[in-house]
Scaffold this active site. Structure first.
Site, PDB file in Angstrom:
ATOM      1  CG  ASP A 182      -1.924   1.025   1.340  1.00 14.51           C
ATOM      2  OD1 ASP A 182      -2.310   1.556   0.284  1.00 14.51           O
ATOM      3  OD2 ASP A 182      -2.373   1.333   2.464  1.00 14.51           O
TER       4      ASP A 182
ATOM      5  CD  GLU B 213      -0.250   5.442  -3.808  1.00 14.07           C
ATOM      6  OE1 GLU B 213       0.270   5.698  -2.708  1.00 14.07           O
ATOM      7  OE2 GLU B 213      -0.985   4.476  -4.003  1.00 14.07           O
TER       8      GLU B 213
ATOM      9  CG  ASP C  48      -8.250   4.623   0.587  1.00 14.42           C
ATOM     10  OD1 ASP C  48      -8.127   3.387   0.651  1.00 14.42           O
ATOM     11  OD2 ASP C  48      -7.478   5.424   1.146  1.00 14.42           O
TER      12      ASP C  48
HETATM   13  O1  MIG Z   1      -4.572   6.076   4.145  1.00 14.96           O
HETATM   14  O2  MIG Z   1      -3.324   0.861   5.746  1.00 14.96           O
HETATM   15  O3  MIG Z   1      -5.942   2.234   0.611  1.00 14.96           O
HETATM   16  O4  MIG Z   1      -6.834   0.027   2.003  1.00 14.96           O
HETATM   17  O5  MIG Z   1      -6.649   0.067   4.798  1.00 14.96           O
HETATM   18  C1  MIG Z   1      -4.828   4.892   4.782  1.00 14.96           C
HETATM   19  C2  MIG Z   1      -4.485   1.580   6.016  1.00 14.96           C
HETATM   20  C3  MIG Z   1      -3.754   3.874   4.483  1.00 14.96           C
HETATM   21  C4  MIG Z   1      -4.884   3.063   2.567  1.00 14.96           C
HETATM   22  C5  MIG Z   1      -5.369   1.870   1.843  1.00 14.96           C
HETATM   23  C6  MIG Z   1      -6.361   1.141   2.689  1.00 14.96           C
HETATM   24  C7  MIG Z   1      -5.705   0.734   3.985  1.00 14.96           C
HETATM   25  C8  MIG Z   1      -5.183   1.956   4.719  1.00 14.96           C
HETATM   26  N1  MIG Z   1      -4.288   2.713   3.839  1.00 14.96           N
END
Ligand code: MIG
Length: 884
Positions: A481, A484, A557
């Site tokens: 995650d 980017e 999200d």
């Molecule tokens: O901004 O890891 O898209 O699926 O649960 C939050 C916590 C950070 C973003 C991900 C989301 C995940 C969350 N992450």
């Protein structure tokens, strides 16, 4: 901003046709900017399989410009182009088979690409070729007469306005050490007014005209609570655009990983008639034309023109360049249960038990960032997860898996081994002053691993070794995650563009590749921990062209609102067309709390999409499938069970994606390329070539309008097994129980006869074939089967690839690929023939060894469905069923 000052018109570039050189690989010549006299080198390659590559770089750059590495799976195989005509100001190049001609005009410089006389695409016909050559910084320049003006105060100010050497973004300053370096070019697609692709945007399937609004932006960003119908870039980018008209599909793949904008404008133009008579001129009609303008902040122009001519050819051509979808381990096609966060071991066990208690299949439970010790990835919160191995043993016994999150930011903490090692080895991205770039993320102050370096990737992959990653076992898989990368308190919540990577490349050059590289390294790590034996599963949020080779992506999200359920369909279709078949959206919507009806509808949609995971935000209420009353639990259970029963078909589709680059989820127009009414459809889609799925995305819907395309097609209700009326658009009544799904006549779908607790519980469950007859009373379909988890299918050819054919009242099972072998004791238990004309008198089944037996059947005169029972025909053997 600078490129937009250049308006369509006569290009300032002129080709120097005297400079043409020809080799086996390419044709090269130079072009010159008539005002600044800078020379650019143009290279054109004819790549096997109807692909042309056009590269433009400076002839003598001040320093090397960035060329995207690691995305092409190999140096493409080229074939020689021939000069078929060269006269004053015109050069015509022909492909070996003479199917294609490239006509290069010198003044102004432009290229027209023709296929058998039909102009398909032209390059720079609006004169928007733009190329900022690298220059020494103003301070280094000698005050020559030419430069004096540039050095004067007023023009300095002007330069700053245009952000040549530095630019402000809020409180952030981007210092462009190498100055302006942007590139751009326009393409005209002749006869096309339907264009698709360039994910990721929360936007419609058909790309819109951008003339009076924002361009589509390709810049990977973490936009929490992103809006719908917006052209801002989110999370991932694939710079591939597709254009379609009834007899042709074309593609443009703009290989550039810096921030990119795409402007689209569709218009009608008078059809070009070759020196027509007066009568012909009178017949001139308006044909559509789509102009596509690409602009990138940096790098070179490196563009692949994919000539199709069909959509499936485009998918193959793109895969030939960037690779195909990795074959997922079977478990990952099951249902995934995620939440931010499942709190501790007890919680995990309770949720796991909940699925059994409520008789709902699922394969994987997920742990979000809270499972770690203070957001130090590869560690466990010792209080909540005292014995992660034991917890995994528990899950293993239940034949289930665990996925944990591993983000790219690393907590600044000298006591954290990962940090101190990476720091010592110099593995972090640097800031413009050469210090480790520090940003803020979940753990607080964080550094970012430089995944663009092969050495860092190797080291990172090694972190997944069982002995290094304490508490991990071989049922643990990974979720990347925030890649980017997401940087709190960074410009647009991402990394400074002037940060510095491996080989001194600035972040601006590689930005859109960062997540791609993390997933690459993670997948490699999972493969390596199994000594190359097991398939990895890695989900990533950020992606680029080629990410399909490393696993799955999800759309990030989304919000628990109907509009987000609706937009998820075109978003997934767009990602699928861009090569990434293994994609999904958070079921239920990540942010907020879905009302039960929305949650139910989302499960029903997700069950027929490639990656199927329920997920929710920290602030969202718990939403395990059994929390919304008996009736909703029952409906969700049914949706998930339908998914599990469908897995043989889905797995076979993934094999096709893996071997033949066919997207698993596809827009209607891909299957019905001649039917204009399908071109803009985004509320329904095809899953493979056999199923049409129409999710319900409206609250309290009592009916939906379904387009069943193709006048010569027969469609069947997938559950009621009865033939649909002949009519293009049908109003189908719906209840909350399920969503409309249809099987196309002429197809055979392999299913399991029932669902089990997880995919691994279902190995021995028998098969059922749904044979849907077309107007000729024929049908064909396939089944792919292997061990579901290893690379043996590849290295040892341990797989079964079967074909089912229904023809002249005989259903036969045969081998599609004799090179593969895999033993299974599984049988085909039941066959249902849909649209069978009349009650048969006698049905027999014969296996290859000549054994013949009578088959029990029932025929439903109302639906014309013929059901054959108790067949017990081996899946791995040839056989025939004869109906008389
Ligand atoms: O901004 O890891 O898209 O699926 O649960 C939050 C916590 C950070 C973003 C991900 C989301 C995940 C969350 N992450």
């Amino acid at each position: 901003r600078r490129q937009k000052l250049l308006h369509p018109g006569k290009s300032l570039y002129r080709a120097l046709l005297d400079s043409v050189t020809l080799s086996d690989e390419s044709v090269k010549f130079q072009i010159i900017h008539v005002e600044n006299k800078v020379l650019l080198q143009v290279e054109i390659c004819d790549i096997e399989g109807n692909i042309f590559r056009l590269k433009i770089d400076e002839a003598a750059p001040l320093r090397e410009r960035y060329k995207v590495p690691d995305v092409l799976i190999k140096e493409p195989t080229t074939q020689r182009l021939f000069i078929s005509q060269k006269e004053a100001g015109i050069l015509v190049l022909s492909s070996v088979n003479e199917d294609y001609k490239l006509q290069v005009t010198a003044n102004p410089f432009q290229i027209e690409l023709q296929s058998k006389g039909e102009t398909v695409l032209s390059v720079n016909s609006n004169g928007l070729l733009y190329f900022e050559h690298l220059q020494p910084p103003p301070s280094d320049r000698k005050p020559t007469a030419e430069n004096e003006e540039a050095a004067s105060d007023s023009s300095k100010e002007k330069q700053e306005d245009l952000g040549l050497w530095q630019e402000k973004f809020g409180s952030f300053l981007d210092i462009k050490a190498h100055g302006p370096s942007s590139v751009g070019m326009d393409f005209s697609l002749h006869g096309f007014d339907h264009v698709y692709g360039i994910p990721q945007h929360a936007e419609a399937l058909l790309l819109k005209n951008t003339s009076d609004g924002d361009a589509y932006r390709l810049y990977n960003l973490d936009v929490f609570g992103h809006k719908i119908h917006n052209k801002i870039g989110i999370y991932g980018s694939v710079p591939l655009l597709l254009a379609h008209k009834p007899n042709r599909t074309s593609g443009i793949f703009w290989l550039n990983s810096s921030e990119t904008l795409v402007d689209i404008s569709t218009k009608a133009v008078a059809e070009h008639m070759p020196s027509g008579s007066a009568a012909e001129t009178a017949k001139q009609r308006a044909v559509p034309l789509t102009d596509v303008r690409w602009m990138s902040e940096s790098g070179i122009i490196d563009v692949f023109l994919l000539m199709g001519p069909t959509a499936f050819d485009i998918f193959k051509q793109f895969a030939q360049l960037t690779g195909t979808q990795a074959l997922p381990p079977l478990f990952s096609l099951g249902y995934h249960q995620c939440r931010w966060n499942y709190e501790d071991e007890q919680d995990v066990k309770a949720v796991d038990a909940g699925f059994d208690e409520h008789d709902i299949p699922y394969d994987v439970i997920w742990l979000d960032i809270e499972h770690t010790d203070g957001k130090r990835y590869f560690t466990w919160d010792k209080k909540k997860f005292q014995n992660p191995r034991k917890m995994q043993e528990h899950l293993r016994k239940k034949k289930r898996k665990l996925v944990v999150i591993v983000d790219p930011h690393i907590k600044v903490d000298p006591m954290y081994t990962l940090y101190s090692q990476a720091k010592d080895k110099g593995y972090f991205v640097k800031d413009r002053n050469g210090q480790d770039f520090e940003g803020i993320c979940w753990p607080g102050s964080s550094c970012y691993l430089d995944f663009t370096s092969p050495e860092v990737r190797r080291w990172y992959a090694d972190q997944f070794a069982f002995k290094t990653y304490k508490g991990s076992t071989n049922i643990l898989f990974v979720w990347n995650d925030m890649n980017e990368p997401s940087v709190f308190k960074g410009a647009e919540l991402t990394m400074q563009k002037d940060a510095v990577h491996y080989n001194n490349w600035e972040h601006r050059e590689v930005h859109n590749l960062y997540g791609f590289y993390q997933q690459m390294a993670t997948a490699e790590g999972l493969i390596r921990r199994s000594s190359g034996k097991e398939r990895p599963f890695v989900l990533t949020r950020s992606f680029f062209a080629g990410s399909q080779k490393y696993g799955a992506v999800w759309t990030g999200d989304n919000t628990a609102e109907w509009g987000y359920l609706k937009i998820s369909i075109p978003m997934l279709l767009t990602i699928s067309m861009a090569g990434i078949s293994f994609c999904g959206a958070d079921v239920g919507g990540f942010i907020g709390d879905p009302e039960p009806e929305l949650l139910v509808r989302w499960y029903q949609a997700g069950a027929y999409q490639p990656f199927f995971r329920g997920h929710s935000n920290m602030e969202s209420k718990r939403r395990e499938p059994w929390l919304f009353g008996e009736k909703n639990t029952q409906i969700i259970r049914e949706a998930i069970r339908e998914r599990y029963v469908l897995l043989p078909y889905l797995y076979t589709l993934f094999y096709r994606a893996h071997t033949a680059a066919e997207p698993v989820m596809r827009p209607l127009w891909v299957e019905f390329p001649g039917k204009i009414e399908t071109f803009g459809v985004e509320n329904e889609y095809m899953l493979g070539n056999a199923l049409l799925v129409h999710p319900v995305t409206e609250q309290e819907a009592k009916a939906v309008s379904v387009l069943l395309p193709g006048s010569e097609e027969i469609w069947y209700d997938f559950r009621k097994l009865k033939r649909m009326e002949d009519s293009d658009t049908l109003k189908i009544p719906v209840t909350l129980e399920n969503i409309p799904v249809f099987q196309r006549g002429g197809t055979v779908i392999p299913l399991k006869t029932t669902a089990g607790k997880s995919t691994e519980w279902m190995i021995d469950i028998s098969y059922e074939l749904h044979v849907a007859l077309d107007t000729e009373a024929c049908a064909t379909g396939e089944l792919y089967l292997d061990d579901g988890h290893s690379f043996q299918y590849l290295h040892k050819k341990q797989f079964l690839y079967r074909k089912f054919t229904f023809h002249k009242n005989i259903l036969s099972s045969s081998c599609t690929d004799k090179s593969g072998q895999y033993h299974t004791t599984c049988v085909v238990e039941r066959v249902i023939v849909l649209g069978f004309g009349q009650q048969p008198t006698f049905v027999t089944a014969c296996s290859k060894d000549g054994k013949e037996k009578e088959v029990v059947f029932t025929y439903d005169t109302k639906t014309s469905a013929l059901t054959l029972e108790n067949l017990a025909l081996s899946v791995d053997a040839d056989w025939e069923i004869c109906i008389s």
